[in-house]
Design a protein around this motif. Structure first.
Motif, PDB file in Angstrom:
ATOM      1  N   ASP A  34       6.249  29.498  -5.328  1.00 34.05           N
ATOM      2  CA  ASP A  34       7.567  29.640  -4.737  1.00 34.05           C
ATOM      3  C   ASP A  34       8.338  30.694  -5.514  1.00 34.05           C
ATOM      4  O   ASP A  34       8.350  30.677  -6.742  1.00 34.05           O
ATOM      5  CB  ASP A  34       8.311  28.302  -4.791  1.00 34.05           C
ATOM      6  CG  ASP A  34       9.735  28.418  -4.276  1.00 34.05           C
ATOM      7  OD1 ASP A  34       9.896  28.705  -3.086  1.00 34.05           O
ATOM      8  OD2 ASP A  34      10.664  28.228  -5.074  1.00 34.05           O
ATOM      9  N   ALA A  35       8.942  31.617  -4.800  1.00 34.74           N
ATOM     10  CA  ALA A  35       9.854  32.613  -5.363  1.00 34.74           C
ATOM     11  C   ALA A  35       9.118  33.715  -6.116  1.00 34.74           C
ATOM     12  O   ALA A  35       8.230  33.461  -6.912  1.00 34.74           O
ATOM     13  CB  ALA A  35      10.881  31.972  -6.290  1.00 34.74           C
TER      14      ALA A  35
ATOM     15  N   GLY B 149      12.685  29.810 -14.927  1.00 33.85           N
ATOM     16  CA  GLY B 149      14.031  29.708 -14.386  1.00 33.85           C
ATOM     17  C   GLY B 149      15.086  29.988 -15.440  1.00 33.85           C
ATOM     18  O   GLY B 149      14.798  30.535 -16.510  1.00 33.85           O
TER      19      GLY B 149
ATOM     20  N   GLY C 227      11.315  29.638 -10.045  1.00 38.80           N
ATOM     21  CA  GLY C 227      10.188  29.358  -9.164  1.00 38.80           C
ATOM     22  C   GLY C 227       9.012  28.804  -9.932  1.00 38.80           C
ATOM     23  O   GLY C 227       9.128  28.414 -11.095  1.00 38.80           O
ATOM     24  N   TYR C 228       7.853  28.783  -9.286  1.00 38.16           N
ATOM     25  CA  TYR C 228       6.653  28.237  -9.916  1.00 38.16           C
ATOM     26  C   TYR C 228       5.420  28.828  -9.270  1.00 38.16           C
ATOM     27  O   TYR C 228       5.462  29.353  -8.161  1.00 38.16           O
ATOM     28  CB  TYR C 228       6.623  26.708  -9.790  1.00 38.16           C
ATOM     29  CG  TYR C 228       6.494  26.217  -8.359  1.00 38.16           C
ATOM     30  CD1 TYR C 228       5.245  25.969  -7.792  1.00 38.16           C
ATOM     31  CD2 TYR C 228       7.621  26.005  -7.575  1.00 38.16           C
ATOM     32  CE1 TYR C 228       5.125  25.531  -6.483  1.00 38.16           C
ATOM     33  CE2 TYR C 228       7.514  25.564  -6.265  1.00 38.16           C
ATOM     34  CZ  TYR C 228       6.264  25.328  -5.727  1.00 38.16           C
ATOM     35  OH  TYR C 228       6.146  24.904  -4.424  1.00 38.16           O
ATOM     36  N   GLU C 229       4.293  28.731  -9.983  1.00 39.39           N
ATOM     37  CA  GLU C 229       2.980  29.083  -9.460  1.00 39.39           C
ATOM     38  C   GLU C 229       2.012  27.986  -9.866  1.00 39.39           C
ATOM     39  O   GLU C 229       2.031  27.526 -11.013  1.00 39.39           O
ATOM     40  CB  GLU C 229       2.486  30.423 -10.015  1.00 39.39           C
ATOM     41  CG  GLU C 229       3.205  31.639  -9.462  1.00 39.39           C
ATOM     42  CD  GLU C 229       2.904  31.892  -7.999  1.00 39.39           C
ATOM     43  OE1 GLU C 229       1.852  31.412  -7.525  1.00 39.39           O
ATOM     44  OE2 GLU C 229       3.712  32.563  -7.337  1.00 39.39           O
TER      45      GLU C 229
ATOM     46  N   PRO D 144      12.078  23.749 -11.260  1.00 37.03           N
ATOM     47  CA  PRO D 144      12.011  23.973  -9.804  1.00 37.03           C
ATOM     48  C   PRO D 144      11.286  22.849  -9.062  1.00 37.03           C
ATOM     49  O   PRO D 144      11.692  22.461  -7.969  1.00 37.03           O
ATOM     50  CB  PRO D 144      11.263  25.302  -9.692  1.00 37.03           C
ATOM     51  CG  PRO D 144      11.628  26.028 -10.958  1.00 37.03           C
ATOM     52  CD  PRO D 144      11.677  24.958 -12.010  1.00 37.03           C
TER      53      PRO D 144
ATOM     54  N   GLN E 214       6.119  27.298 -14.480  1.00 36.73           N
ATOM     55  CA  GLN E 214       7.448  27.319 -13.880  1.00 36.73           C
ATOM     56  C   GLN E 214       8.373  28.198 -14.723  1.00 36.73           C
ATOM     57  O   GLN E 214       8.186  28.346 -15.931  1.00 36.73           O
ATOM     58  CB  GLN E 214       8.015  25.901 -13.785  1.00 36.73           C
ATOM     59  CG  GLN E 214       7.140  24.961 -12.965  1.00 36.73           C
ATOM     60  CD  GLN E 214       7.905  23.760 -12.470  1.00 36.73           C
ATOM     61  OE1 GLN E 214       8.922  23.895 -11.787  1.00 36.73           O
ATOM     62  NE2 GLN E 214       7.416  22.566 -12.806  1.00 36.73           N
TER      63      GLN E 214
END
Length: 240
Positions: free
Chosen positions: A149-150, A168, A155-157, A180, A166
């Protein structure tokens, strides 16, 4: 003029009944150029013989590749597949890497019992595995890649190994900073960056967390002269 409404078609076997003729006949001089039902022993349909065999091969290939041009065949037990092809994966199929989700399956059969499978699941993830012998012995499913996400900001992977990275921003003043997403299992490590440091003496900050859970952390900040001072921070956290 041909009356299309009365045209007959070659009886090509379809679906699971598709056949593969090993050889394609060669038309020879002296044969009668006959049409109609293919019945070589009675000199019938000789001009249709090759077309029938090629149609049979085409339909066999189409079936093996999962019904290209139509609806894919359903795979009820992907552990038992032994022929190259593609299929619609049933959500409750034995061997499904994501039980409860349907998907698309590609299977390639090799020599010596070796085979490979690739699944594109309806949960948005891609899985692969290898069979090494005729037992059959399949390796564990591995995620080829997972969701994230993002591309900027927080965000995160989720990596194929299952590790989650993550990232942020937050305010380091003893307040709660939520990740996140919550880690399914545990946090492995956290690192911070000070966003308020500048060239003013003693204005750089030491940032750390007081306590953390799988969902977030309490973040504190102290200036290097030892006094408490809030700061904006960035963070990277790794878990699984």
């Amino acid at each position: 003029m041909v009356n299309i409404a009365t045209v007959n078609y070659l009886p090509v076997e379809t679906g699971a009944g598709a056949v593969w003729p090993d050889d394609i006949v060669r038309l020879e001089d002296g044969w009668w150029p006959t049409g109609g039902v293919v019945d070589p022993e009675n000199d019938s349909g000789l001009m249709n013989w090759q077309a029938l065999q090629l149609g049979q091969r085409t339909e066999w290939i189409r079936h093996q590749l999962g019904g290209i041009g139509g609806i894919a065949q359903s795979a009820l037990d992907i552990d038992a597949i032994s022929a190259t092809g593609q299929a619609e994966l049933v959500s409750a199929a034995p061997g499904n890497p994501a039980p409860g989700f349907a998907g698309a399956l590609v299977h390639t059969e090799g020599t010596g019992g070796r085979a490979r499978q690739l699944v594109l699941s309806d949960n948005g993830r891609v899985y692969s595995r290898l069979r090494t012998d005729t037992a059959p012995t399949w390796t564990a499913w591995r995620r080829v890649w997972d969701d994230g996400d993002a591309v900027s900001g927080a965000g995160y992977e989720i990596l194929p190994s299952g590790r989650i990275i993550q990232f942020g921003f937050g305010t380091a003043n003893g307040s709660w900073v939520a990740f996140p997403i919550a880690f399914p299992n545990a946090v492995l490590g956290i690192t911070f960056g000070d966003q308020n440091g500048n060239s003013v003496a003693n204005n750089a900050h030491h940032i750390g967390y007081r306590s953390q859970t799988a969902a977030g952390m309490y973040v504190d900040s102290f200036k290097y002269d030892g006094t408490a001072g809030p700061s904006q921070c960035s963070y990277i956290v790794i878990g699984y």
